[in-house]
Scaffold this motif. Structure first.
Motif, short mmCIF file in Angstrom:
data_model
loop_
_atom_site.label_atom_id
_atom_site.label_comp_id
_atom_site.label_asym_id
_atom_site.label_seq_id
_atom_site.Cartn_x
_atom_site.Cartn_y
_atom_site.Cartn_z
N HIS A 1 0.84 -1.19 0.00
CA HIS A 1 0.00 0.00 0.00
C HIS A 1 0.88 1.25 0.00
CE1 HIS A 1 1.01 0.26 4.21
NE2 HIS A 1 0.43 1.45 4.26
N HIS A 2 0.31 2.35 -0.48
CA HIS A 2 1.05 3.59 -0.65
C HIS A 2 1.42 4.22 0.69
CE1 HIS A 2 2.15 7.19 -2.90
NE2 HIS A 2 1.65 7.86 -1.89
N HIS A 3 2.70 4.47 0.91
CA HIS A 3 3.13 5.14 2.13
C HIS A 3 4.50 5.78 1.93
CE1 HIS A 3 5.17 1.23 2.49
NE2 HIS A 3 6.06 1.86 3.21
N HIS A 4 4.92 6.54 2.90
CA HIS A 4 6.23 7.21 2.84
C HIS A 4 7.00 6.93 4.11
CE1 HIS A 4 4.98 9.33 -0.77
NE2 HIS A 4 3.82 9.51 -0.19
N HIS A 5 8.23 7.46 4.19
CA HIS A 5 9.10 7.16 5.34
C HIS A 5 9.70 8.41 5.96
CE1 HIS A 5 9.36 3.66 2.57
NE2 HIS A 5 9.04 3.03 3.68
N GLY B 1 -1.09 8.81 4.28
CA GLY B 1 -1.80 10.07 4.19
C GLY B 1 -0.95 11.23 3.75
N CYS B 2 -0.34 11.11 2.58
CA CYS B 2 0.38 12.27 2.05
C CYS B 2 -0.60 13.08 1.21
CB CYS B 2 1.54 11.82 1.18
SG CYS B 2 1.04 11.12 -0.38
N ASP B 3 -0.28 14.34 1.00
CA ASP B 3 -1.18 15.21 0.24
C ASP B 3 -0.58 15.52 -1.13
OD1 ASP B 3 -3.58 16.52 0.07
OD2 ASP B 3 -2.73 18.43 0.70
N LYS C 1 2.95 9.29 -10.65
CA LYS C 1 3.49 8.71 -9.43
C LYS C 1 4.40 9.69 -8.73
CE LYS C 1 7.41 5.81 -10.85
NZ LYS C 1 7.87 4.51 -11.26
N HIS C 2 4.65 9.44 -7.45
CA HIS C 2 5.54 10.33 -6.71
C HIS C 2 6.27 9.55 -5.65
CE1 HIS C 2 1.83 10.58 -4.14
NE2 HIS C 2 2.73 10.31 -3.23
N SER C 3 7.35 10.12 -5.17
CA SER C 3 8.04 9.51 -4.04
C SER C 3 8.43 10.61 -3.08
CB SER C 3 9.25 8.70 -4.50
OG SER C 3 10.31 9.57 -4.81
ZN LIG Z 1 2.19 9.67 -1.30
#
Ligand SMILES: [Zn+2]
Ligand SMILES: [Zn+2]
Ligand SMILES: [Zn+2]
Length: 138
Positions: free
Chosen positions: A83-87, A101-103, A123-125
């Motif tokens: 699932h989509h997430h960041h660190h 929950g990134c915007d 897409k983004h990172s």
């Molecule tokens: Zn994101």
């Protein structure tokens, strides 16, 4: 991890080998981004060649099973593409925390509106770097 590891290989058209299974198992037991050296170390008993690990990682990445995470380090880090997430990454001890929950989808729309050259962002990172509470105290 409820999805069976050999199922991941099968649905992506990979032949099931003990090396592939072992590498995927390392990914599913560690929830943090890892590199080839880390996997090599974890599979010391199995004596898996590091070159084989590099190759396998690239083929897994091409199949979309794993994705790269930019840890701003010399070697390439990967994690299971879930699932989509960041660190958030501690620049001192390397501790990693994930957040949802990134915007950035909204930001992307705004960026597109003012862009002369782009009509699509798909897409983004994003990785954040800082100091964890423990490292802040020291
Ligand atoms: Zn994101
Ligand atoms: Zn730290
Ligand atoms: Zn992650």
């Amino acid at each position: 991890m409820t999805r069976d590891i050999s199922d991941i290989l099968k649905t992506n058209g990979f032949k099931i080998t003990s090396t592939r299974l072992a590498i995927l198992k390392v990914f599913s037991s560690d929830c943090k981004p890892i590199n080839a050296e880390y996997i090599h170390d974890k599979l010391k008993k199995e004596k898996v060649n590091i070159v084989t690990i590099y190759r396998t990682l690239i083929s897994f990445e091409n199949a979309g099973i794993i994705k790269r995470v930019d840890m701003q380090k010399d070697s390439v880090y990967y994690e299971l593409a879930g699932h989509h997430h960041h660190h958030i990454i501690c620049t001192d001890c390397g501790m990693v925390e994930s957040f949802d929950g990134c915007d950035l989808d909204n930001l992307s729309k705004e960026v597109l509106k003012s862009s002369n050259n782009f009509s699509l962002i798909n897409k983004h990172s994003l990785e954040l770097f800082g100091l964890c509470k423990k490292c802040c105290k020291n």
